[in-house]
Enzyme design. Sequence first.
Site, mmCIF file in Angstrom:
data_model
loop_
_atom_site.group_PDB
_atom_site.id
_atom_site.type_symbol
_atom_site.label_atom_id
_atom_site.label_comp_id
_atom_site.label_asym_id
_atom_site.label_seq_id
_atom_site.Cartn_x
_atom_site.Cartn_y
_atom_site.Cartn_z
ATOM 1 N N ASN A 45 80.278 27.801 34.412
ATOM 2 C CA ASN A 45 80.981 27.956 33.139
ATOM 3 C C ASN A 45 80.941 29.401 32.661
ATOM 4 O OD1 ASN A 45 81.455 25.216 33.099
ATOM 5 N ND2 ASN A 45 79.912 24.740 31.569
ATOM 6 N N HIS A 433 101.517 21.041 31.621
ATOM 7 C CA HIS A 433 100.168 20.477 31.626
ATOM 8 C C HIS A 433 100.187 18.959 31.437
ATOM 9 C CE1 HIS A 433 95.915 20.151 29.954
ATOM 10 N NE2 HIS A 433 95.740 20.811 31.084
ATOM 11 N N TYR A 466 85.112 13.380 35.770
ATOM 12 C CA TYR A 466 85.750 13.608 34.471
ATOM 13 C C TYR A 466 86.109 12.258 33.855
ATOM 14 C CZ TYR A 466 86.669 18.619 35.423
ATOM 15 O OH TYR A 466 86.561 19.964 35.681
ATOM 16 N N HIS A 590 86.728 14.329 28.869
ATOM 17 C CA HIS A 590 87.998 15.047 29.025
ATOM 18 C C HIS A 590 89.206 14.433 28.310
ATOM 19 C CE1 HIS A 590 91.320 16.930 31.492
ATOM 20 N NE2 HIS A 590 90.551 17.980 31.270
#
Length: 700
Positions: A45, A433, A466, A590
Amino acid sequence: MSADKFYIEKELSWLSFNERVLQEAADKTVPLIERIRFLGIFSNNLDEFYKVRFSDVKRRILINREQGGNDISKHLLSKMQSKALKLNERFDELYNELIRDMARRHIFLVNESQLDEAQQKWIIKYFQKEVLPHITPLMLTDEIDVLQFLKDEYAYIAVELKQQEQAKYALLEIPTDHLPRFIMVPEQKGKRKKTIILLDNIIRFCLNDIFRGFFDYDELNGYAMKMTRDAEYDLRHEVEYSLLEQMSEGLSQRLTALPVRFVYERDMPEDMLKYLCYKLKISHYDSLIPGGRYHNFKDFIAFPNVGRDYLENKPLPPLACADFEGYANAFDAIRNQDILLHYPYHSFEHITELVRQASFDPKVVSIKINVYRVAKNSRLMNSLIDAVHNGKRVTVVVELQARFDEEANIEWSKRLTDAGVHVIFGVPGMKIHAKLLLITRREEQGFVRYAHIGTGNFHERTARIYTDFSLLTADQELAAEVRGVFSYIMNPFRPIKFRHLIVSPRNSRSQLYRLLDREIHNAQAGKKASITLKVNNLVDKGLISKLYAASSAGVKIRMIIRGMCSLVPGLEGISENIEIISIIDRFLEHPRVLVVHNDGDPQVFISSADWMERNIDNRIEVMSPVRDARIKQRIIDILSIQFTDTVKARRIDKEMSNNYVERGNRKKIRSQIAIYDYLKNVEKHTRKQKGQVEPNDNNE
């Protein structure tokens, strides 16, 4: 009150999020090997933070300097560096603590000075056979442009070859592209002891074998280092260049971009450090960070468990969704009723199987899908190629600008195009997206469309870690609007109205404002009003202002924000009615979900979009209403479980303290485990209603 008190800088909030990741590494209730892997997640990260967030602030400073602007960004950069250094110090403390904890369990991570004679002999043989063929020193001279050859985010050993008062320098790339970073050293039979050595330390131990016979030296020393480049690139939006060509050129820019961070072993000699900074063009705006012997800690995400099973999380086998069972094919199941999948609790196999069936189903005439990130060897993508071979019309919208997945997407685009798939790259400058799949079948009553609307990517691997929602529906109104989104992608200037879907950048801001304004109006009229929001990031100032207005009007607001949160809760008269938690656990949260009370008739939406300006105004995103009452309640139940979490929930506050939520009840509720149990019971109940047998856990 100053504007600063209303808005937390997103970069500082992001660092606060990564601090929550570090808390997992510190949590003694987390299995030991998982704690080590959280160190890897934290490091990965932080690498991305420097490549993207830090680089952006540095760029703003340079622009302000050229234009004579103020130094607000300089002040922010200073705060970012200070916070990052504190987190790195905590990281080092935890790493040393975990090494000691492993040793207590007979797992030893050793360096080159801790090897016994037998281990040394084995290491030398391993180096000669496996490592040396991949080692080529880069000798540093004034004539060589080091930046041209150094790879971004790769770990290197900087070597000092000393002869009397003179020194030569060289760089060795640690070849983790070809070899594992962690190597098990054989032990005598019967010993409980497990010994692991890093590839870095094998190279350090054998430095003489690399340079002997080529250079004269009295002393040979190696020091760890790593460089992070600016991840941004500029695209030339010129007619004579296709987007594919522009992206390839943009990625070449990234390979030679200037560094924004240089991490080095703190024992490195001052003269050597100065020379490397000079060669790497490190400016005083960049982060120069002294560290330990090891860099690229992101590799620790894959740290091997060489001990007992209890050192890792207990497996949670993905659940088979009972809604698909008892039907001849997936289309019959979806036509019967909408289906909600919640990964990784449910198996992503349901989606790959749906596309596989569509690839040869004689009734299927076309498949449309948009791809943001996919697995390297994706079965789903290969099924799309099979569909073309079977005469289906297949359209794949590939987002070439998916950060850090650009090369993989370019490669998939070429493979799909070569197979005869109609590949579309969308609109330059506007990322796509959305997570959409549309399958059209010719049935007895005519063409019937089946749609997938999701919050996450069509990625087999990340779907195992996720948490995300997939809504599968044969609702022809929603499916028609999904078709409209694909038409909009192919022709963004064509006027298309969306009555049900909320689509960025067409109507997301206005529709979100409308939904929030209605709750404000209801609260002002004395009616019950509430908003429940779950997103990864909340930084859009317009939406934050609207949430402040809702709180001031008496709307009860509860939010789950995993990452950046610029809204400041708990401000008197402004955000007193806002409660925010963040959940960090074994799975990465998520989904994007919005629930509005709507005067007692709750509306539930799932979305691909975070509440950021880029997602609302500058990307193609899709937010869909959930119209099936059964699924609406299921999503509300799942959110309710998360708000009862007493183990992994942290409270988001203006101090960014990341304190764990205390709810006053003795019962420990870990929401991710509770959700798994809840969905397991849902599937069990569904099978019971159908009169079907519960599958064996091993086959779930």
